[in-house]
Design an enzyme around this catalytic site. Structure first.
Site, PDB file in Angstrom:
ATOM      1  N   SER A   1      29.459 -67.338 -40.638  1.00  6.81           N
ATOM      2  CA  SER A   1      30.617 -68.144 -41.015  1.00  6.81           C
ATOM      3  C   SER A   1      30.246 -69.631 -40.938  1.00  6.81           C
ATOM      4  O   SER A   1      29.301 -70.059 -41.595  1.00  6.81           O
ATOM      5  CB  SER A   1      31.811 -67.795 -40.121  1.00  6.81           C
TER       6      SER A   1
ATOM      7  N   HIS B   1      35.447 -60.307 -43.243  1.00 11.99           N
ATOM      8  CA  HIS B   1      34.912 -61.324 -42.345  1.00 11.99           C
ATOM      9  C   HIS B   1      35.043 -60.926 -40.879  1.00 11.99           C
ATOM     10  O   HIS B   1      34.273 -61.383 -40.037  1.00 11.99           O
ATOM     11  CB  HIS B   1      35.664 -62.638 -42.590  1.00 11.99           C
TER      12      HIS B   1
END
Length: 690
Positions: free
Chosen positions: A545, A663
């Site tokens: 990320s 995610h």
């Protein structure tokens, strides 16, 4: 090794002039995942990755060990409501943790098992919140990793759904009114009510009454405000006080309002401004004693706890109960008031290591410390909402799976309350905190994890994050342990941009100061090399990320310093990042390319734009997830193609792609496979024998 034959990827002559700077974007066509050309390229990249992985030794050994270490299972701290307690637990065999309740008579029951809902493992439990009496439960589910939560309400006694589905509830807090007949929550406007491309934004606060259509919910707050605002909402235990907060995207500041809904109305609360337009974060909690506790970093970057009267909540009335500590960051607090002398428990992190202190509730005077199992990380401290003398918190460190500890303020003792249900043996591992100096003279710390007694340069993984005020603290990790047990060294750097040293530390690594984060990371690598821990040809870096942006910048700025890179779910095109996923909510952290000065910051380090032809880049593996609705996989596709074209070296540049995961949360078996693949890749390219 010979140069890897990469799939063909055309380079378009796309050059835009932005604020007077010519910006090339030859792989913009890879932004479209549905185009036949992108699909063909992705299929070829999939084949290339599988072929390379099949040629590497040790994957099955890594996979088996990571799976074994994850057989410890997991357990969460209890949430008490009306004589019931609610908690999460995962056994060694389960793919997802299950939400349980324990009834007042001691009977334990499973309330929500994601695998029972969907045997494929693609459904995740995103959040849950019991009502104040423990009779109803609001919970949110999403599918395939997209984090697009749908909200439901369950009757706890029967296990039956009594409300929902309510869609568009991603990241929604739920604040129950007493009695369990209504709650405040946050919901996005429907897609047809907002401009095209903005369906992920435009949140509002609503009041929902059980059994009524969600489209009839009462709008409470948010009309006419910033489209990227996130909202928080809470209701005091007695149901009198409503708190609403708003922050623009992920900004480290918020506005806060308070309403006496007993004096006004739950449907039309008379909100009073507590903080607005101030560059600080503040949270409010009205205690059982009627005082309002103000948790804030206003005038205190490491945070402080103040008290005031909720009927006069303005800043001028705040009085310090726990002043800012010069070294430790205040992270949490709990009140234990069923005592002759009520106390306040305060959670702190001191250079990323957790501790809890005990204070007089009335004056803040320090009375002692809560015994903890070791030097590790403590999770949220919780108490019974109706008061008491007990508190619960989670604890973990580098070799200890998460446990739940119980503190008894009457005796001053901490005891084990619950532990992960599985059994696993962990090899001997040593963790030591090391201080080093960054480029500008700043002292930075990192945690070095290795087998004790081993010396000399070894294959090493350096991991970091450095953003959004998020702290990297010690914790049990199957991947870290598998690497260290195999003879490697694992290092976690506490870079600027994180929260390990408070809000000033965060701001020293955001916006125009973002290069500090990368400098801290390079300095960590150089320190590890200078002190003989590793060498450049044995050093891998990893991050996900915002940490993927970190390692993307690291490999393009200092390709000579690293042998291997694992870049997961990354942001990499910092000129166009705001146009995709949740990017527009992050311009308060990174800056906006629409602003000339901020564009200059972004373009200067944007990994995609800093690729140089003829450079020998390190072995690089991008890992992406097709259902990721936070960071679009297009970032990794574009940089992967750019590096494959530009590199003059023989180290592979590869893309690992997964479908039906996103995610965040995922089934355990998917995590095991991902860890096995990335560890195998880094071992092969740093010389670790497995």
């Amino acid at each position: 090794m010979t140069r890897t034959p990469y799939p063909p990827a055309r380079r378009d002559d796309i050059v835009e002039e932005i604020h007077g700077i010519r910006v090339a974007d030859p792989y913009r066509w890879l932004e479209d995942p549905e185009s036949p050309e992108t699909k063909e390229w992705l299929a070829a990249e999939d084949d290339l990755f599988r072929d390379h992985l099949a040629s590497l030794p040790g994957r099955e050994r890594f996979r088996a060990r990571v799976a074994e270490l994850l057989r410890s299972g997991a357990v969460g701290a209890p949430a008490w409501r009306g004589g019931r307690r609610f908690f999460m637990r995962r056994t060694a065999e389960q793919e997802h943790a299950v939400l349980y309740t324990v009834d007042p008579d001691g009977t334990e029951r499973a309330l929500i098992d994601p695998m029972a809902i969907d045997a494929s493992g693609l459904t995740t439990l995103d959040s849950w919140q019991p009502d104040k009496e423990g009779r109803r439960l609001a919970y949110q589910l999403s599918e395939g990793g997209d984090e697009e939560s749908t909200l439901y309400v369950m009757d706890v006694e029967s296990g039956e759904r009594v409300d929902g589905p309510i869609d568009r509830c991603r990241y929604s807090p739920v604040a129950w009114m007493p009695g369990g007949e209504a709650f405040y929550y946050v919901r996005r406007l429907p897609a047809d009510a907002v401009p095209e491309g903005e369906s992920q934004y435009h949140r509002r606060v609503y009041l929902h009454r059980i059994g009524t259509p969600a489209d009839d919910d009462v709008l409470i707050f948010g009309d006419g405000m910033e489209k990227t605002n996130y909202y928080g909402v809470s209701v005091s235990r007695d149901g009198r006080w409503l708190t609403v907060s708003a922050s623009r995207g992920t900004a480290p500041r918020n506005d806060v309002w308070l309403a006496d809904i007993a004096a006004s109305s739950p449907d039309r609360p008379a909100l009073v401004t507590v903080q607005e337009g101030i560059d600080a974060q503040t949270g409010l909690y009205v205690g059982r004693d009627g005082r309002m506790y103000v948790f804030t970093d206003r005038d205190a970057p490491r945070a402080r706890l103040c008290v005031t009267d909720p009927t006069t909540p303005s800043y001028e009335t705040w009085r310090d109960l726990l002043p800012e500590d010069p070294e430790a960051v205040l992270s949490d607090f709990a009140i234990l008031d069923d005592l002759d002398r009520p106390v306040l428990l305060a959670g702190w992190t001191r250079h990323a290591i957790s501790e809890i202190t005990v204070h007089d509730l009335a004056t803040g005077e320090k009375l002692g410390e809560v015994p903890t199992p070791g030097l590790g990380s403590i999770g949220g401290i919780s108490e019974r909402p109706e008061g008491g003398h007990e508190a619960w918190f989670t604890y973990t460190d580098n070799t200890t799976p998460t446990t739940v500890q119980r503190y008894d303020a009457r005796t001053g003792e901490t005891t084990l309350w619950a532990k992960a249900p599985g059994s696993v043996e962990v090899g001997e591992v040593e963790a030591r905190q090391v201080a080093y100096t960054s480029r500008d003279g700043t002292t930075v710390r990192m945690l070095v994890i290795a087998k004790p007694g081993e010396h000399g340069p070894r294959p090493t993984i350096l991991n970091g994050y450095g953003g959004f005020g998020i702290s990297l603290t010690p914790g049990y990790s199957a991947s870290i342990l598998a690497w260290v047990e195999a003879g490697g060294v694992y290092v976690v750097a506490n870079l600027r941009g994180g929260g390990e040293e408070g809000e000033e530390w965060h701001r020293a690594g955001m916006l125009g100061s973002k290069q500090n984060v990368f400098d801290d990371f390079h300095a960590a690598a150089e320190h590890l090399i200078a002190t003989g821990v590793t060498t450049p040809d044995r050093l891998a870096i990893s991050g996900g990320s915002n940490g993927g942006l970190l390692v993307g910048a690291a490999l393009t700025q200092r390709p000579d310093l690293y042998a291997a890179v694992v870049c997961s779910a990354p942001l990499l095109d910092m000129v166009r990042y705001e146009k995709f996923g949740l990017g527009a909510t992050w311009n308060v952290e990174y800056g906006s390319a629409d602003v000339p000065e901020e564009f200059a910051w972004l373009h200067a380090y944007s990994p995609y734009h800093q690729v140089r032809e003829g450079t020998a880049y390190p072995a690089t593996l991008f890992t992406v997830f097709d259902s990721d609705t936070r960071v679009d996989p297009l970032h990794a596709r574009k940089l992967c193609a750019a590096l494959q074209h530009a590199t003059s070296g023989d180290k592979p540049i590869l893309l690992r792609r997964e479908t039906e995961v996103g995610h965040g949360a995922r089934a355990v078996s998917r995590s095991v496979d991902l860890s096995a693949d990335t560890l195998t890749f880094m071992a092969a390219h740093t010389g670790l024998s497995v």
